[in-house]
Design an enzyme around this catalytic site. Structure first.
Site, PDB file in Angstrom:
ATOM      1  N   SER A  53      -9.038  30.508  -3.493  1.00 38.04           N
ATOM      2  CA  SER A  53      -8.561  31.450  -2.500  1.00 38.04           C
ATOM      3  C   SER A  53      -8.453  30.910  -1.235  1.00 38.04           C
ATOM      4  O   SER A  53      -7.339  30.077  -0.893  1.00 38.04           O
ATOM      5  CB  SER A  53     -10.050  32.339  -2.393  1.00 38.04           C
ATOM      6  OG  SER A  53      -9.878  33.274  -1.415  1.00 38.04           O
ATOM      7  N   ASP A  75      -2.528  40.889  -7.489  1.00 38.04           N
ATOM      8  CA  ASP A  75      -3.418  40.365  -5.880  1.00 38.04           C
ATOM      9  C   ASP A  75      -2.619  40.108  -4.842  1.00 38.04           C
ATOM     10  O   ASP A  75      -0.970  39.227  -5.446  1.00 38.04           O
ATOM     11  CB  ASP A  75      -3.632  38.713  -6.779  1.00 38.04           C
ATOM     12  CG  ASP A  75      -4.166  37.490  -5.963  1.00 38.04           C
ATOM     13  OD1 ASP A  75      -4.921  38.215  -4.471  1.00 38.04           O
ATOM     14  OD2 ASP A  75      -4.915  36.796  -6.171  1.00 38.04           O
ATOM     15  N   HIS A 120      -7.548  39.533  -7.653  1.00 38.23           N
ATOM     16  CA  HIS A 120      -7.721  38.043  -6.651  1.00 38.23           C
ATOM     17  C   HIS A 120      -9.083  38.000  -7.862  1.00 38.23           C
ATOM     18  O   HIS A 120     -10.465  39.215  -7.167  1.00 38.23           O
ATOM     19  CB  HIS A 120      -7.860  38.743  -5.454  1.00 38.23           C
ATOM     20  CG  HIS A 120      -7.985  37.718  -4.511  1.00 38.23           C
ATOM     21  ND1 HIS A 120      -7.950  36.066  -4.364  1.00 38.23           N
ATOM     22  CD2 HIS A 120      -9.289  37.015  -4.286  1.00 38.23           C
ATOM     23  CE1 HIS A 120      -7.698  35.550  -4.047  1.00 38.23           C
ATOM     24  NE2 HIS A 120      -8.924  36.099  -3.617  1.00 38.23           N
TER      25      HIS A 120
END
Length: 410
Positions: free
Chosen positions: A192, A350, A380
């Protein structure tokens, strides 16, 4: 007893209403994800309430709960020695395998940056601790989990500079010797926001001739790589899918770049990249052109959101939107050609799916070898959800596939 049962029924209905979300049937273990998301939303709502009352910044409240629930001390085991230290002043947790090997044996090395929107989390959380232990054992590798500075105390480019300093320090010859790491077998990785930092750092270091030791590979896990288009197909498709909602990602970007939350509506409508604005050159727009960079299976029937008229306010107030250190997807082809082979993990459910897919395509077009690892049932953050009580099958699968790729390519 009737009032008690009535109150219980009302509370149960309210709880079910709060927890339930209509999720695609292709997502992994939807009910478990609903419960996990309800917990996260509760933390965020408490943070927002405290912020509105002037008691504390909402991020401080969220991190307080994360620290209490997730963060653990450096506990060594029979197979992995864990120590907390710092590299060039940046806190880091180091995981070293203790397996007896022949003298002068050199290990692999991995520099890892945790996720959390540049504002939350820590490499000392249980989920990252487990990930790094597994990596250290399975890869016979020294894993450096970097705790870069966080918003709201720090904003871009401070997180980037922390990441760059820690990575550069670890690659110093004397440090690699100290940890018995092979200078030809070091990877940089992150998930991320951590994937964003890893991509930005590896771009900088690949082009820096002063750095003798280079990373052999980069491994990016559902990375966030651009903030020019909040209406890519994955943003449109997954805007209301936990655990990363579309408005929340916009807020993370504004926190990172030290912008006002009042700009969220402008970001979400792509007002900052309207067609009549010249602050964003056509050459830069082309680097996030998903009509070219995404395969039809991911474009589907979604349409571009390109307002004819907009305000230059956002880019004027946040020039870092165009800074490749903040948005690595915007790097020029010449820069991309210099980076090492890449592993890029993406998840179907996501909002950041297309960031990773577009970057993979641009790297391949620049001649860089890329391994794409896409999870149709993934969401995610799933890779770090691989242990009780938040254990998902896609988390376990993706974690071991990621480690296996490192094992075969590092």
């Amino acid at each position: 007893m009737k009032p008690f049962f009535a109150a219980t029924l009302l509370l149960s209905v309210a709880a079910a209403y709060y927890v339930y979300l209509p999720l695609p049937n292709t997502i992994c273990e939807p009910w478990k994800l609903m419960i996990l998301d309800a917990v996260f939303r509760s933390f965020m709502h408490m943070g927002d309430l405290a912020h509105d009352l002037g008691l504390s910044h909402h991020i401080h409240v969220i991190n307080y709960f994360v620290t209490k629930v997730e963060v653990k001390g450096p506990q060594s085991s029979n197979t992995v020695r864990v120590t907390d230290t710092s590299f060039a002043g940046v806190p880091a947790r180091v995981f070293e395998p203790t397996t007896q090997v022949k003298e002068h044996h050199l290990k692999r090395g991995v520099v890892y940056f945790h996720g959390g929107g540049w504002a939350m989390g820590s490499g000392r959380m249980r989920s990252y601790d487990l990930l790094c232990r597994n990596m250290a054992e399975e890869l016979d590798a020294v894993i450096v989990s970097v705790d870069y500075c966080l918003a709201p105390e720090a904003h871009f480019p401070q997180q980037y500079h922390d990441a760059l300093k820690a990575a550069t320090f670890f690659l110093r010859p004397e440090v690699l010797v100290q940890y018995s790491v092979d200078p030809k077998r070091v990877a940089i990785s992150g998930d991320s926001a951590g994937g964003n930092l890893a991509a930005a750092v590896v771009q900088q270091m690949a082009a820096d001739n002063r750095t003798a030791t280079k990373f052999k590979v980069q491994a990016l896990i559902y990375p966030v790589l651009q903030a020019l288009d909040f209406n890519t197909p994955s943003y449109q498709q997954n805007g209301n899918i936990p655990i990363l909602y579309r408005p929340v990602m916009a807020r993370f970007w504004l926190e990172y770049l030290n912008g006002s939350y009042s700009l969220v509506p402008l970001l979400l409508t792509n007002n900052h990249t309207a067609l009549d604005l010249t602050k964003v050159p056509e050459t830069v727009r082309a680097r996030v052109d998903w009509m070219h960079l995404l395969q039809p299976a991911f474009r589907k029937d979604y349409r571009r959101v390109s307002p004819a008229h907009g305000s230059a306010q956002v880019v004027e107030e946040l020039p870092a939107l165009l800074d490749v250190r903040a948005a690595p997807l915007l790097a020029e082809d010449e820069v991309l050609r210099a980076v090492p082979p890449a592993y890029i993990m993406t998840c179907e459910h996501d909002v950041l799916r297309d960031d990773g897919l577009m970057y993979a395509q641009r790297l391949e077009e620049a001649g860089v070898a890329v391994t794409r690892d896409h999870y149709e049932d993934g969401f995610h953050g799933c890779m770090v959800f691989s242990s009780w009580p938040a254990k998902f099958s896609v988390g376990t699968r993706s974690m071991w596939n990621y480690i296996q790729w490192l094992k075969e390519n590092l």
